[in-house]
Design an enzyme around this catalytic site. Structure first.
Site, PDB file in Angstrom:
ATOM      1  N   ASP A 172       9.075 -23.374-164.222  1.00  0.00           N
ATOM      2  CA  ASP A 172       8.840 -23.189-165.725  1.00  0.00           C
ATOM      3  C   ASP A 172      10.013 -22.615-166.392  1.00  0.00           C
ATOM      4  OD1 ASP A 172       8.072 -19.724-166.014  1.00  0.00           O
ATOM      5  OD2 ASP A 172       8.067 -20.346-163.994  1.00  0.00           O
ATOM      6  N   GLU A 201       2.413 -21.676-162.124  1.00  0.00           N
ATOM      7  CA  GLU A 201       4.592 -21.985-162.433  1.00  0.00           C
ATOM      8  C   GLU A 201       4.633 -20.987-161.206  1.00  0.00           C
ATOM      9  OE1 GLU A 201       3.879 -19.044-166.005  1.00  0.00           O
ATOM     10  OE2 GLU A 201       3.706 -20.649-167.107  1.00  0.00           O
ATOM     11  N   ASP A 250      13.709 -35.662-164.622  1.00  0.00           N
ATOM     12  CA  ASP A 250      12.010 -35.805-164.484  1.00  0.00           C
ATOM     13  C   ASP A 250      12.242 -35.405-163.669  1.00  0.00           C
ATOM     14  OD1 ASP A 250      10.483 -37.448-165.327  1.00  0.00           O
ATOM     15  OD2 ASP A 250      11.157 -39.100-163.582  1.00  0.00           O
ATOM     16  N   SER A 253      14.409 -34.777-160.610  1.00  0.00           N
ATOM     17  CA  SER A 253      13.138 -35.045-159.416  1.00  0.00           C
ATOM     18  C   SER A 253      12.969 -33.689-159.037  1.00  0.00           C
ATOM     19  CB  SER A 253      13.822 -35.915-158.634  1.00  0.00           C
ATOM     20  OG  SER A 253      12.000 -36.060-157.977  1.00  0.00           O
ATOM     21  N   ASP A 284      12.089 -18.786-165.745  1.00  0.00           N
ATOM     22  CA  ASP A 284      13.328 -19.082-164.748  1.00  0.00           C
ATOM     23  C   ASP A 284      14.188 -19.373-164.995  1.00  0.00           C
ATOM     24  OD1 ASP A 284      11.224 -19.655-162.838  1.00  0.00           O
ATOM     25  OD2 ASP A 284      11.284 -21.733-162.845  1.00  0.00           O
ATOM     26  N   HIS A 342      11.972 -43.637-163.227  1.00  0.00           N
ATOM     27  CA  HIS A 342      13.350 -42.177-162.953  1.00  0.00           C
ATOM     28  C   HIS A 342      14.368 -41.914-163.231  1.00  0.00           C
ATOM     29  CE1 HIS A 342      11.860 -38.004-160.435  1.00  0.00           C
ATOM     30  NE2 HIS A 342      12.557 -38.435-159.220  1.00  0.00           N
ATOM     31  N   ARG A 396       6.352 -24.115-159.054  1.00  0.00           N
ATOM     32  CA  ARG A 396       7.157 -24.966-160.179  1.00  0.00           C
ATOM     33  C   ARG A 396       7.986 -23.966-160.907  1.00  0.00           C
ATOM     34  NH1 ARG A 396       5.134 -25.292-164.727  1.00  0.00           N
ATOM     35  NH2 ARG A 396       2.597 -24.760-165.249  1.00  0.00           N
TER      36      ARG A 396
END
Length: 449
Positions: A196, A191, A180, A156, A199, A250, A194
């Protein structure tokens, strides 16, 4: 927002952020409460090390003095396990199992290379990625830790923290697995804000709750959408089920990944443009992967790493059972009818042998059966019944007031998706609506076996 970050795991080692108990030799994960979540705590990120030598006794890994933990061996591959936002402050119920599974499965690997870290431009999550990056930086510069041997598993919110950490090292980290990845606060972000694919050298992401707490779009070199990526089988459908209604889909991502570590339960993932086409059996070809076949989901997907990197971002789908073992037994179903008029309906199939049987209903929509035209469907069963001795078919329509239809089958062919198994056929069948027809399968006339 309060969150705690876990682990620096090393192929034989895992580090997790736990609270420190000064009077004890072993570190324990902090069990906080909802009150702590609301008002905040003074607890800082902790990195706790687990190795094959100390499987059940975590050792605090110091950020400022990386030499203080003698069990840390930089020659071993390293895995960081990072959980997500914990609204009640309670420890993740899967943490201990995940640590044990990784230590059991991890193999010693040899890598070369390394890269100086850079400061991150992403500041959405204060502190988490900084602590993790600092741990990697210390051990890379002073202990010889190879960045390409690092595997980060983020759940998460932890998935994006893994991405932020990887960005600090310009993508030199070996692998990031996102379970997830969180959607709220990250949807629509660039990008730089978060996770991407840049990374890490290889990024794989699993989506199980994209319509609520998860992220919908692709984030990795390969993205898996279990059961379409949203509602998971066996999870509550109404709010009357309590907290499980909010977290089941989740959290399923973690349990699917744990199950993937059992090599006898591996799930094949099929590249496809959307879930509907996958269920219709339109995406069962794995020719683009050559002799390796379609990639598996989970821990062992790195066996397909080279071809996936060449293909670019790949979206895949698979379905699962409600509980462990999650893997299903898949077949390609082909039906050629010879009705002069078009027939619509769904099919129920039961496979039997002397010891057991299993049934599936292919009814996610009504299918078109046209004269001399092959209709291809995906049939997936909860268990593997092999060898199949008897097959029962049922043709079902939604008609209530019209006369019962009959589906005349010129050829029925059922091919196991598991490679190397013989296809099964039957010819000239008459299926009356809502009536079972049982037969023994025979070798297919055009079979290459």
């Amino acid at each position: 927002m309060m969150f705690r970050i876990t682990h620096c795991l090393l192929t034989a080692m895992i580090v997790m952020p736990f609270s420190i108990c000064r009077g004890e030799e072993c570190e324990q994960i902090t069990d906080l409460s909802l009150k702590d979540s609301l008002r905040g705590t003074s607890l800082e990120v902790r990195l706790i090390l687990y190795t094959r030598e100390n499987r059940t006794c975590g050792k605090l890994l110091s950020h400022d003095d990386p030499f203080a933990t003698p069990t840390f061996n930089p020659a071993r591959p390293c895995t960081f396990l990072i959980h997500g936002y914990r609204p009640t402050g309670s420890p993740p119920i899967w943490m201990t199992t995940m640590v044990e599974s990784i230590l059991r499965r991890n193999r010693r690997q040899r890598h070369r290379g390394g890269l100086e870290p850079r400061s991150s431009q992403r500041q959405l999550l204060p502190g988490g990625e900084e602590h993790t990056a600092r741990c990697c930086q210390h051990h890379t510069l002073h202990r010889g830790l190879n960045l390409s041997s690092i595997h980060m598993i983020g759940v998460s919110l932890g998935a994006h923290i893994s991405g932020f950490t990887g960005a600090n090292f310009k993508g030199a980290i070996g692998r990031i697995t996102a379970l997830d990845p969180a959607g709220p606060s990250f949807r629509g972000k660039s990008e730089d804000e978060r996770l991407d694919p840049s990374d890490a050298q290889f990024v794989d992401a699993l989506h199980t709750d994209m319509d609520a707490f998860g992220y919908r779009d692709s984030l990795g070199h390969i993205d898996y959408y279990a059961n379409g990526g949203s509602d998971q089988p066996g999870c509550p459908k109404t709010i009357f089920s309590g907290s499980k209604y909010f977290k089941c889909d989740h959290q399923r991502s973690v349990f699917l990944y744990l199950d993937s570590m059992n090599q006898s339960r591996q799930i094949t993932a099929y590249p496809c443009s959307d879930y509907s086409d996958f269920l219709d059996g339109k995406c069962l070809s794995c020719e683009r992967f050559n002799s390796s076949g379609c990639p598996v989901f989970g821990y062992d997907v790195t066996e397909w790493k080279d071809v996936l990197l060449k293909l670019g971002q790949t979206t895949t789908f698979f379905t699962t059972n409600q509980k462990e073992p999650f893997c299903k037994s898949g077949y390609k179903l082909e039906i050629v009818s010879w009705n002069s008029e078009v027939r619509w309906g769904s099919i129920t199939i039961t496979l039997k042998n002397s010891a057991e049987e299993t049934e599936t209903r292919i009814d996610h929509k009504s299918f078109k059966f046209e004269q001399y035209t092959e209709t291809t469907l995906l049939a997936q069963f909860e268990q593997d019944v092999y060898p199949v001795q008897k097959i029962t078919l049922k043709y079902v329509t939604a008609s209530v007031f019209t006369p019962r239809y009959k589906l005349r089958v010129l050829r029925f062919r059922l091919t196991p998706l598991k490679r190397g198994l013989r296809p099964m056929c039957r010819y000239d069948l008459l299926l009356e609506e809502n009536k079972d027809v049982t037969f023994r399968p025979i070798p297919c006339h055009d079979s290459n076996f």
